[in-house]
Enzyme design. Structure first.
Site, short mmCIF file in Angstrom:
data_model
loop_
_atom_site.label_atom_id
_atom_site.label_comp_id
_atom_site.label_asym_id
_atom_site.label_seq_id
_atom_site.Cartn_x
_atom_site.Cartn_y
_atom_site.Cartn_z
N VAL A 1 -9.74 3.93 -4.82
CA VAL A 1 -9.87 5.24 -3.79
C VAL A 1 -8.65 6.33 -3.68
O VAL A 1 -8.05 6.32 -2.62
CB VAL A 1 -8.83 4.13 -2.97
CG1 VAL A 1 -9.71 2.21 -2.64
CG2 VAL A 1 -7.79 2.85 -4.17
N THR B 1 -15.29 0.99 -15.34
CA THR B 1 -15.09 -0.31 -14.98
C THR B 1 -16.25 -1.80 -15.58
O THR B 1 -16.19 -1.26 -16.57
CB THR B 1 -15.84 0.18 -13.61
OG1 THR B 1 -16.13 -1.19 -13.06
CG2 THR B 1 -17.45 -0.09 -14.28
N SER B 2 -15.28 -2.22 -15.09
CA SER B 2 -15.35 -4.12 -15.56
C SER B 2 -15.96 -4.49 -15.24
O SER B 2 -16.88 -5.43 -15.57
CB SER B 2 -14.00 -5.16 -15.58
OG SER B 2 -14.10 -5.28 -13.56
N ASN C 1 -16.49 3.11 -22.25
CA ASN C 1 -15.20 2.26 -21.44
C ASN C 1 -14.78 1.51 -22.87
O ASN C 1 -15.38 1.31 -24.40
CB ASN C 1 -15.90 0.84 -21.10
CG ASN C 1 -14.77 0.01 -20.62
OD1 ASN C 1 -13.27 -0.17 -21.31
ND2 ASN C 1 -15.08 -0.71 -19.22
N CYS D 1 -2.15 0.91 16.55
CA CYS D 1 -3.15 1.09 16.81
C CYS D 1 -2.43 2.16 18.12
O CYS D 1 -2.46 1.53 19.02
CB CYS D 1 -4.33 0.46 16.68
SG CYS D 1 -5.74 1.52 17.88
N CYS E 1 -7.83 1.43 12.49
CA CYS E 1 -7.50 0.46 13.43
C CYS E 1 -8.06 -0.66 12.32
O CYS E 1 -8.89 -0.91 12.42
CB CYS E 1 -8.37 0.88 15.17
SG CYS E 1 -7.46 -0.25 15.72
N TYR F 1 0.91 -0.55 -0.36
CA TYR F 1 -0.09 0.35 -0.29
C TYR F 1 1.27 1.29 -0.47
O TYR F 1 0.56 2.05 -0.57
CB TYR F 1 -1.03 0.19 0.75
CG TYR F 1 -1.77 -0.50 0.41
CD1 TYR F 1 -3.22 0.04 0.08
CD2 TYR F 1 -2.23 -2.18 0.49
CE1 TYR F 1 -4.65 -1.05 -0.53
CE2 TYR F 1 -3.02 -2.68 0.42
CZ TYR F 1 -4.20 -2.04 -0.75
OH TYR F 1 -5.55 -2.88 -0.95
N HIS G 1 -15.18 2.01 -1.82
CA HIS G 1 -14.27 0.97 -1.62
C HIS G 1 -13.50 2.19 -0.63
O HIS G 1 -12.06 1.03 -0.78
CB HIS G 1 -13.73 0.70 -2.67
CG HIS G 1 -14.77 -0.75 -3.62
ND1 HIS G 1 -14.02 -1.06 -4.89
CD2 HIS G 1 -15.65 -1.14 -3.19
CE1 HIS G 1 -14.91 -2.09 -4.70
NE2 HIS G 1 -15.35 -1.67 -4.05
N1 APR Z 1 -10.83 5.01 -19.74
C1 APR Z 1 -12.10 4.07 -19.74
N2 APR Z 1 -12.00 2.81 -19.21
C2 APR Z 1 -10.78 2.22 -19.46
C3 APR Z 1 -9.81 3.31 -19.67
C4 APR Z 1 -9.69 4.12 -19.36
N3 APR Z 1 -8.93 5.46 -20.42
N4 APR Z 1 -9.13 2.30 -19.63
C5 APR Z 1 -9.20 1.18 -18.96
N5 APR Z 1 -10.61 1.28 -19.02
C6 APR Z 1 -11.65 0.20 -18.87
C7 APR Z 1 -11.29 -1.32 -19.30
O1 APR Z 1 -11.56 -1.68 -20.15
C8 APR Z 1 -11.85 -1.97 -17.56
O2 APR Z 1 -13.12 -2.64 -17.95
O3 APR Z 1 -11.47 0.50 -17.47
C9 APR Z 1 -12.08 -1.26 -16.47
C10 APR Z 1 -11.06 -1.19 -15.21
O4 APR Z 1 -11.62 -2.42 -14.76
P1 APR Z 1 -11.05 -2.95 -13.51
O5 APR Z 1 -9.37 -2.73 -13.03
O6 APR Z 1 -11.51 -4.11 -13.14
O7 APR Z 1 -11.07 -1.94 -11.97
P2 APR Z 1 -13.04 -1.50 -11.11
O8 APR Z 1 -13.51 -2.70 -12.31
O9 APR Z 1 -12.75 -0.59 -10.74
O10 APR Z 1 -12.77 -2.94 -10.47
C11 APR Z 1 -13.63 -2.69 -9.62
O11 APR Z 1 -12.33 -4.49 -8.07
O12 APR Z 1 -9.77 -3.98 -8.59
C12 APR Z 1 -10.61 -4.20 -7.16
O13 APR Z 1 -11.66 -2.72 -5.10
C13 APR Z 1 -10.94 -2.90 -6.70
O14 APR Z 1 -12.51 -1.20 -6.96
C14 APR Z 1 -11.83 -2.33 -7.64
C15 APR Z 1 -12.73 -3.18 -7.82
#
Ligand code: APR
Length: 253
Positions: free
Chosen positions: A103, A195-196, A220, A154, A127, A67, A119
């Protein structure tokens, strides 16, 4: 261009807009995701396995150092055009709210208001036993300890301090989750950005919108499980696509 215009038309007719963001929105700020391979010292670790309560229990120093490394990567990061465009959207639609899985604090620094953080916040610590109630925040800049030994104890109970983030397998903060669920249920449009869509319960928010007849718009460069339920897929980087949405919104109707 057609899709951008359709997106703008949808936003204009919305009563409640929400935005769900993930790591992709911060990608153009240079912040690696958990799914990106790491380099140097950390190349042989799977970040998804380090971000767990089990890993912290087994080897607190390893997880703490990981971290500290992530924090060092994030420190120089600045909000990108995607973050600024989302803040601009909120100025045009004041009831709009962002729900983020990130985060980092780049939404806030870009000027977004009242961000719902599912998150946690990597800049903070707490703590590990939440001994004074959940969360028991600890300001480590006020502590002195042997930094080579890993996390400090802590100051209230002596158990270890940990980052104030949600690890894989942990519960989300109740208040934030309730606000996000309530918002999703009230939203007639949700923009799902970077987000994936694979980590629950955040990934369920777009389905809640869809379930009551709302519209999901995805931003995306890739397709994801969300693409299937999205009415529009603006396929590209958020730092490119979102400013185009704002520009189209600001041109004559
Ligand atoms: N613009 C938009 N989307 C993008 C870009 C960009 N420039 N580059 C990549 N991406 C997309 C990818 O195609 C993917 O679908 O962003 C997504 C990122 O996916 P993840 O890495 O899975 O991130 P996230 O969905 O936030 O993950 C959820 O999982 O890793 C843990 O706790 C962590 O909060 C996170 C959670």
């Amino acid at each position: 261009m057609m899709t951008i215009q359709k997106c703008v038309d949808t936003l204009r007719s919305a009563k409640q807009i929400s935005i769900l963001t993930g790591a992709g929105v911060s990608k153009e700020s240079g912040i690696p995701t958990f799914r990106d391979a790491l380099d140097g010292l950390w190349a042989r670790f799977d970040p998804r396995q380090l971000a767990t309560p089990q890993a912290f229990q087994k080897d607190p120093k390893l997880v703490w150092d990981f971290y500290e490394y992530r924090r060092a990567l994030m420190r120089p990061a600045e909000p990108n055009a995607g973050h600024f465009a989302l803040a601009a959207l909120q100025r045009r639609f004041p009831t709009l709210r962002i729900i983020t899985q990130n985060v980092d604090d780049l939404h806030e620094r870009a000027g977004s208001d009242d961000v719902i953080r599912l998150h946690g916040n990597i800049a903070r610590n707490k703590c590990s036993a939440d001994c004074q109630g959940s969360p028991t925040r600890v300001d480590v800049s006020q502590l002195t300890w042997d930094k080579a030994s890993g996390p400090p104890p802590c100051p209230y109970c002596g158990r270890l301090v940990r980052p104030d983030v949600v690890w894989f397998g942990e519960m989300l903060p109740r208040d934030e989750l309730d606000r996000a669920l309530d918002l999703a249920r009230r939203s007639d449009v949700m923009l799902v950005v970077g987000t994936s869509g694979m980590v629950s319960p955040s990934a369920e928010m777009p389905y809640l919108v869809k379930d009551h007849g709302g519209v999901v718009i995805e931003v995306n460069p890739e397709t994801t499980p969300i693409t299937r339920i999205a009415t529009l897929h603006l396929q590209g980087a958020s730092g490119v696509v979102l400013p185009e949405v704002v520009a189209a919104l600001d041109t004559a109707q």
